[in-house]
Design an enzyme around this catalytic site. Structure first.
Site, mmCIF file in Angstrom:
data_model
loop_
_atom_site.group_PDB
_atom_site.id
_atom_site.type_symbol
_atom_site.label_atom_id
_atom_site.label_comp_id
_atom_site.label_asym_id
_atom_site.label_seq_id
_atom_site.Cartn_x
_atom_site.Cartn_y
_atom_site.Cartn_z
ATOM 1 N N HIS A 357 0.077 -2.791 3.826
ATOM 2 C CA HIS A 357 0.487 -1.475 3.308
ATOM 3 C C HIS A 357 -0.596 -0.419 3.345
ATOM 4 C CE1 HIS A 357 4.384 -2.767 1.548
ATOM 5 N NE2 HIS A 357 3.753 -3.920 1.423
ATOM 6 N N LYS A 548 2.811 12.068 -6.572
ATOM 7 C CA LYS A 548 2.374 10.791 -6.017
ATOM 8 C C LYS A 548 1.045 10.435 -6.665
ATOM 9 C CE LYS A 548 2.450 12.804 -1.875
ATOM 10 N NZ LYS A 548 3.067 11.958 -0.876
ATOM 11 N N ARG A 549 0.532 9.200 -6.412
ATOM 12 C CA ARG A 549 -0.799 8.884 -6.925
ATOM 13 C C ARG A 549 -1.800 9.947 -6.463
ATOM 14 N NH1 ARG A 549 -1.811 3.937 -9.655
ATOM 15 N NH2 ARG A 549 -3.918 4.752 -9.698
ATOM 16 N N LYS A 554 -4.555 11.750 0.138
ATOM 17 C CA LYS A 554 -3.252 12.401 0.015
ATOM 18 C C LYS A 554 -3.388 13.923 -0.078
ATOM 19 C CE LYS A 554 -1.206 8.329 -2.294
ATOM 20 N NZ LYS A 554 -0.045 7.947 -1.460
ATOM 21 N N THR A 656 7.067 6.947 0.889
ATOM 22 C CA THR A 656 8.497 6.730 0.649
ATOM 23 C C THR A 656 9.049 7.895 -0.158
ATOM 24 O OG1 THR A 656 7.829 5.326 -1.192
ATOM 25 C CG2 THR A 656 8.570 4.215 0.814
ATOM 26 N N LYS A 660 12.756 10.146 -0.150
ATOM 27 C CA LYS A 660 13.543 10.478 -1.348
ATOM 28 C C LYS A 660 13.836 11.979 -1.402
ATOM 29 C CE LYS A 660 11.297 6.566 -3.464
ATOM 30 N NZ LYS A 660 10.053 6.095 -4.112
#
Ligand code: 26V
Length: 808
Positions: A357, A548-549, A554, A656, A660
């Site tokens: 992952h 998100k985290r 990111k 993911t 969504k």
């Protein structure tokens, strides 16, 4: 409204049984009951229905002699279960009306159910979506994990800073779970390994705990199949030492129990490099050993012969956290079932599959060899034996030189010797998969290049998916009804039927209704934000969301810097026709991750300044919503207009959240990273805002010497925003607060924010343009919903079932 008497009677029966449960199981009457009591009574009542279906599913699988799937994961981010269960049973209307007869509101009960957060982020939520899809596809499957007493921490924001508070999701008990006291296993640690005269090997551990199973039913869509999530909890074999207690040593008497309970007490934060390493390895072995023992026991009980294990059991390793399972199964086969090494190895490899992952080097697990050897001396021997065989095989392959041998080895010999869990998982599995097309390609090119040369058919791709039940039907009932009215019910069973919605993009009456649904979701979120944070936001503004985290790759910081640049522009050019925007952020930072926590503080500092500046006249608002979790995501996503998926290309394995948002009618602004690429391929270039470097371009730029300083100096907007932050414009109470964070951009900018900034800002302005053409905007969002049905986790699970598990 006319009331059908039969229906009325059945509602009354259900209402009676909820009341009966309240009185006899909870011990309260309707007058004394608190909301939590009603919640427990409702769950226990609904559970009766589930249990019958559960037993039927188990019996059917047994009778068919079916192959079972075992999903081993240290994380399951399941969130709340009541709404999930009643929707999948198709009983929400009925339960809601029955509760109304007692004057109780189902929606209000659903809101107080604790959010089970036994995971950090994407990997854990994927495991939960997979469990739901496996049940919906009637695939006999078990999830195996740990029943952490304290899952993901609760995040408080104090003066803009993240503060971690323990989350006690079990505070009111957990009516969903069933303790299985009889399913308990011996888990040993340490001690020594003795070779007997007969050539057998005996491991005699120095300490041991007991693993006890706690089961939760997982209800599939339409309630036709129910699977098991089996979580392990640790206890001492000897919970109290009475002699010590009687001698007055009370804490000594309970020490073993406390030590055992500590094992399954807390979830480890990812991104944490802090201490607790040994406890983490103990957790991994504890849950792996219990799960493998349970799988082997069930197989022998049902099928008699352990040789047929690969025909009847597929074990999927969710990342390397359960990788020690490979050595554990080898140990059971060799030491307990007396197989020769080669035969044991054949069975093991045929049984396991491994999913990777992340390619981030800091996330590739490896354990100091002395620690591994001390805790698991027998497994250490087995790892050596596997390694010897692996390297023998490798040496026979042309083109594999000494460097490649060192990279393939299960032992990292560079510096302090370490056991490489990814290599162990790779070697012990017949399938190794990535979670999006680009990620799988990069696995072959980078981390696993040499193992891939040795086993060129083993790596395969399984692009992630999300369950449309939770992420469309349950979280967005307004949109679900609208879609149903347009194209019928088929999409509820097969998300790819959403494609029938595509033509409605050109239907202006439909677009108006679509817009109205989105607006009402935005009003609901605006109300929540007003009530929880006291901030007023305009539901007619564009809701631009990054949740998100918090992690540097990111690039929440890129978004914040662009927000500052926009703020600057609005103030310098108040005469321009600015698009009103609300920037929403949410996410948790690992407690030991300094820069991530500073990014949270910066988002809050920027929000405070912008929100209180009358000169932007409500054109721009910024909010950081505290305590991001599955339940909050379920509220935010249906209300989003723009989905921020802006990682440095090559670093986000899949994502993911991106799926969504698209399924709920938000447009994506994103890089060509992870599953964004496949989303773009499906929704079409005109219905997504892509910017920035590709993964290849990132690699080339890194190799050719990236100079962020010249990039920053060359971009007016970027330079001004960075200087403003660095000089304390947003932190007047501590002007130096962000000097280091901004300095990091000049000095290295590993995640290449500066290189992508101009392209990002330009993409944001084309978002504005599209937004101002309402018809074009809504048409794009409808096309997104219509075209992302492929990202259903049902499709993903079908691919795993067909290619890896050979079931279905
Ligand atoms: C684990 C660790 C272990 C300790 C050291 C640092 C560290 C950092 C990260 C992790 C786990 C990251 C694994 C993960 O959550 N990956 C996410 O998996 C999602 C489901 O496949 C995928 O959509 C996300 O892109 C990916 O980041």
């Amino acid at each position: 409204m006319t009331v059908n008497p039969a229906l009325q009677r059945s509602l009354q029966t259900l209402a009676d049984s909820i009341l009966d449960t309240l009185v006899h199981r909870i011990g309260k009457d309707a007058q004394a009951a608190l909301p939590h009591d009603w919640l427990a009574a409702t769950i226990l009542t609904v559970r009766n229905d589930i249990v019958e279906r559960w037993m039927a599913s188990t019996k059917a699988a047994h009778a068919a002699g079916a192959k079972r799937v075992y999903y081993l994961s240290l994380e399951f981010l399941i969130g709340r279960l009541l709404r999930d269960a009643v929707t999948n049973l198709q009983r929400s209307g009925e339960v809601s009306r029955a509760l109304a007869l007692h004057g109780v509101d189902l929606a209000a009960l659903e809101e107080i159910e604790p959010d089970a957060a036994l995971g950090n982020g994407g990997l854990g939520r994927l495991a939960a979506c997979f469990m739901e899809s496996m049940a919906s596809l009637a695939l006999p499957a078990y999830g195996y994990g740990i029943r952490y007493v304290n899952g993901m921490f609760r995040q408080r924001i104090d003066d803009g800073w993240q503060v971690e508070m323990p989350e006690s999701w079990l505070a009111h008990g957990n009516p969903w779970e069933f303790e299985r006291r009889e399913s308990a296993y011996f888990i040993g640690f340490g001690g020594e390994v003795i070779a007997t005269d007969s050539g057998q090997v005996h491991w005699s551990p120095a300490e041991a705990v007991e693993a006890m199973a706690v089961d939760t039913p997982v209800v599939g869509w339409r309630g036709e199949h129910v699977n098991t999530l089996r979580l392990w909890t640790a206890r001492a074999f000897d919970p109290i030492k009475l002699d010590r207690f009687n001698a007055g040593d009370f804490s000594g008497a309970l020490a073993d129990q406390l030590r055992a309970e500590t094992l399954t007490r807390v979830l480890y934060p990812n991104d944490s490099t802090a201490a607790g390493q040994e406890l983490r390895l103990r957790q991994e072995y504890f849950f792996s050993s219990a799960s493998i023992q349970d799988i082997v026991r069930r197989h022998i009980q049902y099928f008699g012969d352990i040789r047929t294990l690969p025909d009847k059991a597929a074990i999927q390793l969710n990342d390397t956290h359960p990788a020690v399972s490979v050595a554990e199964l080898m140990r059971l086969l060799i030491d307990h079932h007396e197989f020769a090494f080669d035969e044991a190895w054949k069975i093991t490899r045929a049984t396991f599959g491994y999913t990777n992952h992340t390619l981030l080097p800091e996330a590739l697990e490896s354990w100091p060899l002395p620690l591994f050897e001390r805790l698991l001396p027998r497994h250490m021997q087995i790892v050596y034996a596997i390694n010897a065989r692996l390297l023998r095989e490798a040496r026979g392959v042309t083109g594999i030189d000494d460097r490649a041998i060192a990279a393939i080895s299960l032992i990292d010999e560079g510096g302090e010797r370490r056991v490489r869990m990814a290599n162990l998982a790779f070697a012990g599995s017949h399938s190794v998969n990535g979670v999006a097309a680009l990620h799988t390609q990069l696995m072959k090119k980078t981390v696993f290049a040499d193992l891939h040369r040795l086993y060129p058919t083993r790596i395969n791709n399984k692009t992630n998916g999300i369950t449309p039940r939770r992420w469309l039907q349950q979280c967005n009932p307004g949109l679900t009804t609208l879609i149903r009215d347009a194209i019928g019910d088929g999409f509820l069973d097969d998300a790819e039927r959403l494609i029938d919605l595509d033509v409605f993009a050109d239907d202006s009456a439909f677009r108006e209704r679509f817009w109205a649904v989105k607006r009402s979701n935005k009003v609901a979120l605006a109300n929540h934000i007003k009530d929880s944070m006291g901030l007023r936001i305009d539901p007619d503004a564009l809701f631009d969301v990054q949740i998100k985290r918090i992690h540097e790759y990111k690039r929440q910081l890129l978004n914040i810097i662009e927000t500052v640049a926009l703020y600057d522009q609005i103030r310098s050019h108040p005469e321009r026709d600015w698009t009103p925007r609300v920037k929403l952020f949410a996410g948790k930072a690992a407690s030991s991750y300094h820069n991530a926590k500073l990014v949270i503080k910066l988002a809050n500092d920027v929000a405070r300044r912008i929100n209180s500046d009358p000169s932007v006249g409500g054109l721009l608002k910024v909010a950081f919503l505290p305590n991001y979790n599955v339940s909050l995501a379920e509220q935010i996503i249906p209300a989003a207009d723009l989905s921020e998926q802006i990682s440095t290309a090559g670093l986000e394995a899949s994502g993911t959240g991106n799926m969504k948002f698209a399924m709920n009618g938000a447009l994506t602004i994103g890089t060509l990273d992870g599953a964004n690429i496949e989303i773009k391929d499906r929704v079409g270039d005109d219905n997504i805002f892509i910017f920035g470097m590709t993964a290849d371009e990132v690699e080339v730029k890194r190799a050719s010497g990236y100079d962020p300083r010249s990039v920053i100096d060359g971009s007016n907007e970027l330079c001004q925003a960075v200087s403003a932050i660095a000089s304390g414009v947003f932190s007047p109470d501590d002007r130096q607060r962000y000097a280091g964070l901004m300095g990091g951009l000049y000095e290295g900018d590993w995640f290449m924010l500066a290189a992508d900034f101009d392209s990002y800002a330009t993409a944001q302005r084309s978002v504005d343009t599209r937004w101002n053409d309402r018809d074009a905007w809504v048409a794009s969002t409808v096309r997104n919903v219509a075209r992302v049905g492929w990202f259903s986790s049902d499709r993903t699970i079908r691919e795993y079932a067909r290619d890896i598990w050979t079931v279905m």
